[in-house]
Design a protein around this motif. Structure first.
Motif, mmCIF file in Angstrom:
data_model
loop_
_atom_site.group_PDB
_atom_site.id
_atom_site.type_symbol
_atom_site.label_atom_id
_atom_site.label_comp_id
_atom_site.label_asym_id
_atom_site.label_seq_id
_atom_site.Cartn_x
_atom_site.Cartn_y
_atom_site.Cartn_z
ATOM 1 N N TYR A 149 0.842 -1.192 0.000
ATOM 2 C CA TYR A 149 0.000 0.000 0.000
ATOM 3 C C TYR A 149 0.883 1.249 0.000
ATOM 4 O O TYR A 149 1.973 1.246 0.585
ATOM 5 N N ILE A 150 0.411 2.306 -0.646
ATOM 6 C CA ILE A 150 1.086 3.604 -0.634
ATOM 7 C C ILE A 150 0.141 4.631 -0.031
ATOM 8 O O ILE A 150 -1.012 4.749 -0.460
ATOM 9 N N CYS A 151 0.618 5.380 0.965
ATOM 10 C CA CYS A 151 -0.165 6.470 1.567
ATOM 11 C C CYS A 151 0.449 7.798 1.152
ATOM 12 O O CYS A 151 1.651 8.026 1.348
ATOM 13 N N THR A 152 -0.367 8.676 0.565
ATOM 14 C CA THR A 152 0.118 9.979 0.123
ATOM 15 C C THR A 152 -1.028 10.982 0.180
ATOM 16 O O THR A 152 -2.099 10.695 0.715
ATOM 17 N N ASN A 153 -0.809 12.179 -0.356
ATOM 18 C CA ASN A 153 -1.863 13.194 -0.380
ATOM 19 C C ASN A 153 -2.301 13.452 -1.823
ATOM 20 O O ASN A 153 -1.723 12.918 -2.768
ATOM 21 N N ARG A 154 -3.318 14.288 -1.980
ATOM 22 C CA ARG A 154 -3.878 14.538 -3.312
ATOM 23 C C ARG A 154 -2.835 15.115 -4.263
ATOM 24 O O ARG A 154 -2.814 14.785 -5.457
ATOM 25 N N GLU A 155 -1.974 15.969 -3.745
ATOM 26 C CA GLU A 155 -0.989 16.644 -4.597
ATOM 27 C C GLU A 155 -0.010 15.662 -5.224
ATOM 28 O O GLU A 155 0.414 15.837 -6.367
ATOM 29 N N TYR A 156 0.353 14.614 -4.488
ATOM 30 C CA TYR A 156 1.375 13.686 -4.973
ATOM 31 C C TYR A 156 0.809 12.399 -5.563
ATOM 32 O O TYR A 156 1.573 11.560 -6.068
ATOM 33 N N ALA A 157 -0.506 12.218 -5.523
ATOM 34 C CA ALA A 157 -1.107 11.006 -6.088
ATOM 35 C C ALA A 157 -0.747 10.808 -7.567
ATOM 36 O O ALA A 157 -0.430 9.682 -7.982
ATOM 37 N N PRO A 158 -0.775 11.868 -8.411
ATOM 38 C CA PRO A 158 -0.371 11.662 -9.814
ATOM 39 C C PRO A 158 1.067 11.176 -9.955
ATOM 40 O O PRO A 158 1.367 10.371 -10.862
ATOM 41 N N LEU A 159 1.968 11.639 -9.081
ATOM 42 C CA LEU A 159 3.357 11.174 -9.139
ATOM 43 C C LEU A 159 3.449 9.698 -8.778
ATOM 44 O O LEU A 159 4.217 8.944 -9.381
ATOM 45 N N VAL A 160 2.678 9.265 -7.791
ATOM 46 C CA VAL A 160 2.669 7.842 -7.424
ATOM 47 C C VAL A 160 2.165 7.003 -8.592
ATOM 48 O O VAL A 160 2.769 5.988 -8.953
ATOM 49 N N ARG A 161 1.068 7.425 -9.195
ATOM 50 C CA ARG A 161 0.508 6.662 -10.326
ATOM 51 C C ARG A 161 1.493 6.601 -11.494
ATOM 52 O O ARG A 161 1.623 5.569 -12.162
ATOM 53 N N GLU A 162 2.179 7.707 -11.747
ATOM 54 C CA GLU A 162 3.144 7.762 -12.855
ATOM 55 C C GLU A 162 4.340 6.863 -12.598
ATOM 56 O O GLU A 162 4.809 6.143 -13.491
ATOM 57 N N GLN A 163 4.852 6.876 -11.365
ATOM 58 C CA GLN A 163 6.081 6.154 -11.067
ATOM 59 C C GLN A 163 5.853 4.698 -10.683
ATOM 60 O O GLN A 163 6.762 3.880 -10.799
ATOM 61 N N LEU A 164 4.635 4.365 -10.230
ATOM 62 C CA LEU A 164 4.315 2.980 -9.869
ATOM 63 C C LEU A 164 3.031 2.547 -10.578
ATOM 64 O O LEU A 164 1.993 2.328 -9.947
ATOM 65 N N PRO A 165 3.070 2.418 -11.897
ATOM 66 C CA PRO A 165 1.853 2.050 -12.647
ATOM 67 C C PRO A 165 1.332 0.667 -12.280
ATOM 68 O O PRO A 165 0.160 0.362 -12.520
ATOM 69 N N GLU A 166 2.198 -0.182 -11.698
ATOM 70 C CA GLU A 166 1.767 -1.531 -11.321
ATOM 71 C C GLU A 166 0.938 -1.544 -10.048
ATOM 72 O O GLU A 166 0.321 -2.558 -9.704
ATOM 73 N N LEU A 167 0.895 -0.430 -9.309
ATOM 74 C CA LEU A 167 0.163 -0.356 -8.058
ATOM 75 C C LEU A 167 -1.343 -0.335 -8.319
ATOM 76 O O LEU A 167 -1.832 0.471 -9.113
ATOM 77 N N SER A 168 -2.076 -1.208 -7.635
ATOM 78 C CA SER A 168 -3.529 -1.218 -7.743
ATOM 79 C C SER A 168 -4.104 0.077 -7.188
ATOM 80 O O SER A 168 -3.616 0.599 -6.175
ATOM 81 N N GLU A 169 -5.153 0.593 -7.824
ATOM 82 C CA GLU A 169 -5.782 1.827 -7.351
ATOM 83 C C GLU A 169 -6.346 1.646 -5.943
ATOM 84 O O GLU A 169 -6.361 2.594 -5.152
ATOM 85 N N GLU A 170 -6.783 0.446 -5.610
ATOM 86 C CA GLU A 170 -7.293 0.180 -4.260
ATOM 87 C C GLU A 170 -6.199 0.253 -3.208
ATOM 88 O O GLU A 170 -6.487 0.430 -2.020
ATOM 89 N N ASN A 171 -4.941 0.096 -3.620
ATOM 90 C CA ASN A 171 -3.816 0.131 -2.682
ATOM 91 C C ASN A 171 -3.206 1.519 -2.552
ATOM 92 O O ASN A 171 -2.191 1.689 -1.879
ATOM 93 N N LEU A 172 -3.814 2.507 -3.199
ATOM 94 C CA LEU A 172 -3.334 3.888 -3.110
ATOM 95 C C LEU A 172 -4.240 4.660 -2.152
ATOM 96 O O LEU A 172 -5.397 4.910 -2.445
#
Length: 363
Positions: free
Chosen positions: A60-83
């Motif tokens: 799981y990755i915990c972040t804020n709204r501002e950095y969510a696009p960076l997480v999605r960009e850098q970890l495309p394999e991460l399930s949306e439910e785990n963000l």
């Protein structure tokens, strides 16, 4: 390596990393930067490190709204439910509580390791062995386990864990006390006593026990509709979080558990650790060239200079002569040159001054 489906990881990735300014900036903080030029950012390296020892779908990755696009960009394999995207900023304990609820939806007796996203680990094999050992300990014992390392200097920017009674059955120590970011004189006393370890920010606990510890801090988040043993969906968790998250207090997960929880223990580790939080920690953990200078993925001609840490854009060249004990760091529209000693306090001061005088574009 056979991976245990009960093993989960929560990566904390919402910090702004201002102590590493100007390289770490508000729009792209240190966890989203390939600081060492390895081809992987810090959060990617952290994900890779844990994906080697537990199921990647359990991260799981915990972040804020501002950095969510960076997480999605850098970890495309991460399930949306785990963000886990915080509706409002509430520090790390709140997001860990949220992730724990969702993990228990999947595996009620899961074992969870909580980690920052921006640590330096020099020996991944030893690290993996220690984490697996820790997960086994918390699975067999109803405790919170933190991972500590022996201090190498009186660093005031770290947390210090005092080792108490040794537990021969598990080869860990009872946590006698915890001090977050002490004054330098106290840090010096801690190091000289040989009774203290640095807090790495890595915590391991079984989900049921972790839930009970967190309930003492966040009773609001553990409602009857999301109680132990009750079947609930991911959508129900999200709906509950949207309604209640803003009411939670700001508490850091490591200090919250170490200061408030009962049955907290520390494992003494030696996997080569540093917090990528300050320029001084970068200097201490990296190999030094002639003159004890640390040059981080930069082009530099250096003479008659020592004890410096230098980090520049890849397309820039620096010529440095006669510098002793400085940070030279440039990123985008900011160049920082300051004494390396006590740089954390200095940089905090400069960030505030720059923001007031020149605006957010330099922060």
């Amino acid at each position: 390596m056979k991976k245990n489906p009960k093993h989960f990881c929560i990566i904390l990735a919402g910090g702004r990393g201002r102590r590493l300014w100007p390289y770490s900036r508000d729009k792209q903080p240190k966890q989203f930067i390939d600081f060492f030029g390895t081809g992987r950012t810090q959060i990617q390296s952290t994900f890779d490190r844990f994906a080697r020892i537990l199921p990647p779908e359990n991260i799981y990755i915990c972040t804020n709204r501002e950095y969510a696009p960076l997480v999605r960009e850098q970890l495309p394999e991460l399930s949306e439910e785990n963000l886990m995207i915080e509706p409002v900023n509430r520090n790390t304990a709140a997001s860990v509580a949220w992730a724990t609820i969702d993990i228990q939806r999947r595996v009620e007796d899961a074992c969870i390791v909580i980690t920052p996203s921006d640590q330096i680990v020099l020996n991944d094999e030893v690290f993996g062995d220690d984490v697996i050992k820790g997960l086994g300990i918390v699975d067999a014992h109803n405790i919170v386990l933190t991972m500590g390392v022996k201090p190498t200097r009186p660093e005031p920017g770290y947390g210090y864990i005092q080792m108490g009674e040794y537990q021969p059955e598990t080869n860990v120590f009872y946590v006698q006390s915890f001090t977050e970011k002490p004054e330098r004189e106290f840090a010096k006393m801690f190091v000289e006593s040989n009774e203290f370890l640095w807090n790495t920010g890595l915590l391991i606990a079984g989900a049921p026990h972790l839930r009970q510890c967190l309930k003492k801090m966040f009773f609001e988040i553990f409602s009857p509709e999301l109680c132990d043993g009750h079947t609930y969906t991911h959508e129900q968790v999200l709906h509950f979080i949207e309604r209640n998250y803003a009411s939670l207090p700001n508490i850091a997960i490591d200090s919250g558990l170490l200061e408030q929880a009962e049955k907290v223990f520390v494992m003494r580790c030696d996997f080569g650790w540093a917090d990528l939080g300050t320029w001084h920690s970068v200097y201490e953990c990296m190999s030094h060239n002639e003159g004890d200078n640390v040059i981080v993925n930069s082009q530099v001609i250096i003479e008659d200079s020592r004890n410096n840490v230098i980090k520049l854009p890849e397309d820039h060249l620096a010529v440095i002569n006669g510098l002793d004990g400085y940070i030279v760091a440039e990123k985008d529209n900011v160049l920082l040159i300051c004494k390396r000693s006590d740089s954390s306090a200095l940089i905090r001061k400069y960030v505030n001054e720059v923001q007031i005088k020149y605006g957010d574009e330099f922060i």
